[in-house]
Design an enzyme around this catalytic site. Structure first.
Site: not given
Ligand code: GLA
Length: 387
Positions: A39, A124, A162, A126, A174, A224, A128-130
């Protein structure tokens, strides 16, 4: 289960604020079926919004005060819309604060509100609770105040919250899927243009099973950021040889093959992952539209292997999960989801084998890692909306 959560949220709301909420909304978590670390390279992704979410109850106030209660943390955070600062104690509230700060900076005249939240997206992991809390906040205020804001614009505000308020340098995937997901559909996003395409996902034969390794992501922020800068370096190098390259999105696999030997080793590996992953997403979109799950499963496996070997964002637990899941009854595939480094992976599992798959994975994964995994059979759900 949702109705029990809703009545508990309503009860707590009444107890705390002395009246019923005017509106209740949800913001879902997500799982990416394809497109990992594409992304922020202007590339392509194929996520779904899932049946795990943050629900938010709210009612407007007559002043500029926001009071927000988290049932999960059993704490209240209070602030004024006139000066939205970080809360270093109730860190969960920074997603709400960041959203409201940037909605207000977008020129929307906000009013204070009383809010109560409950989430069942594992934190935590992955999933995406955020983004779920950000999009729930955005849609809650939109429902209370009736302002105009497109889905993509709200997702962009979530990303800004974010990146610039919470301080995590993520891409757009996300928030975009949490806002724009649709029941029983997959979302294809072009993360540069923000063009998108929702298309039906027939889950009658295969179910989406999200497998939480229970390894909480470590070092994810610094690694990251490092991956992002390696991709930027790759794009800068390709721009010398290929016209009009600003991001790795602009580099084809043919360009890659022509110039790969000029790249430093690690940069070459990162670029190779992103360039071929983008092609896999485009192919996946066609394959899925034709209902060819077997082919899609092979692409998902290739995505994991590339993220592990070339992008180096796996870990022992994710690799153990991939091995166990791929060998379990009914499984088509398994790939890591989110940013990697721990958290969840995702499998497609033949409908009639789901129970067997789950029990085998529970036993085998724990045998390999001494961690008890959490498995979720997920459905594709609507993005953030009133419930
Ligand atoms: C996290 C980030 C996303 C994306 C993924 C990897 O979830 O929030 O924006 O970069 O990693 O694909």
């Amino acid at each position: 289960m949702m109705s029990a959560r809703l009545s508990k949220l309503t009860d707590d709301f009444k107890r705390l604020y002395g009246a019923a909420p005017a509106v209740i909304v949800k913001g879902p978590g997500r799982v990416d079926l394809m497109g990992i670390h594409t992304d922020y390279n202007g590339g392509f992704v194929l996520p779904v919004a899932v049946n795990l979410d943050v629900i938010a109850a709210g009612r407007l106030r007559d002043d500029k005060t926001v009071r927000v209660y988290s049932q999960n943390f059993e704490t209240m955070s209070e602030f004024s819309l006139d000066s939205i600062e970080h809360d270093n104690v109730n860190k969960w509230s920074n997603y709400v604060r960041g959203m409201l700060k940037f909605i207000s900076e977008a020129g929307i005249d906000l009013r204070g509100a009383d809010i109560a939240l409950h989430g069942n997206v594992p934190i935590g992991s992955g999933m995406s609770s955020s983004a779920a809390i950000e999009m729930a906040t955005g849609v809650l205020f939109q429902s209370l105040l009736h302002f105009e804001m497109s889905g993509p614009d709200m997702a962009l505000i979530g990303q800004k919250a974010e990146n610039k308020f919470v301080g995590v340098n993520t891409g757009i995937m996300d928030q975009f899927i949490s806002r724009l997901g649709k029941k029983d559909n997959v979302l294809f996003i072009d993360c540069r243009t923000l063009d998108y395409d929702l298309f039906p996902l027939d889950t009658s034969r295969y179910k989406i099973v999200v497998c939480d390794t229970m390894k909480r992501r470590g070092l994810v922020d610094s690694e990251y950021d490092l991956r992002r800068s390696q991709c930027e370096e790759a794009a800068r190098l390709f721009a010398q040889w290929v016209p009009n390259v600003t991001q790795l999105r602009d580099v084809s696999s043919a360009d890659f093959q022509a110039y790969k030997d000029k790249l430093p080793e690690v940069v070459r590996m990162r670029a190779e992952h992103v360039i071929y992953e983008n092609e896999r997403v485009l192919e996946s979109r066609n394959v899925l539209k034709n209902g060819d799950f077997e082919k899609f499963g092979r692409l998902m496996n290739a995505s994991h292997d590339s993220a592990r070997d070339l992008y180096e964002v796996s870990c022992a637990e994710l690799d153990a999960m991939a091995e166990v899941c791929r060998a379990a009854p009914g499984a088509l595939c398994n790939r890591m989801a989110g940013a990697g480094f721990g958290g969840c992976s995702v499998s497609l599992v033949e409908d009639k084998f789901v129970e067997q798959f789950t029990s085998v994975v529970n036993v085998e994964y724990e045998r390999k890692t001494s961690l008890k995994p959490n498995l979720y059979v997920c459905t594709a759900e609507d993005g953030a909306s009133i419930i």
